[in-house]
Motif scaffolding. Sequence first.
Motif, mmCIF file in Angstrom:
data_model
loop_
_atom_site.group_PDB
_atom_site.id
_atom_site.type_symbol
_atom_site.label_atom_id
_atom_site.label_comp_id
_atom_site.label_asym_id
_atom_site.label_seq_id
_atom_site.Cartn_x
_atom_site.Cartn_y
_atom_site.Cartn_z
ATOM 1 N N GLU A 71 0.795 -1.043 -0.004
ATOM 2 C CA GLU A 71 -0.027 -0.184 0.056
ATOM 3 C C GLU A 71 0.654 1.229 0.043
ATOM 4 O OE1 GLU A 71 -3.291 0.056 -0.326
ATOM 5 O OE2 GLU A 71 -3.636 -1.960 -0.216
ATOM 6 N N ALA A 72 1.918 1.366 0.706
ATOM 7 C CA ALA A 72 2.821 2.392 0.808
ATOM 8 C C ALA A 72 3.385 2.643 -0.527
ATOM 9 C CB ALA A 72 3.809 2.265 1.917
ATOM 10 N N ALA A 73 3.795 1.615 -1.242
ATOM 11 C CA ALA A 73 4.257 2.071 -2.715
ATOM 12 C C ALA A 73 3.569 2.489 -3.588
ATOM 13 C CB ALA A 73 4.783 0.848 -3.175
#
Length: 73
Positions: A71-73
Amino acid sequence: MAHFRSRETVESALRMSDEGVSDQHNAEIHGVAVQTIRTWRRRYQLEGRTRKGGGYPATPCPPSDGAELDEAA
């Protein structure tokens, strides 16, 4: 000397490729070499061009192999 096919022939062949027709069968139907079908198909893929009713994405999505989404990417 170069040989050219009509836009209708190219579009028909690409549409059939989109529908899953094999390059070999597609070439036989359109009266062209298998390599011609591959060249047309790859050119559209590499240029990221789309056609009405389908086409290829400009950027292919890599396989995830079942990994969790970052999700962070």
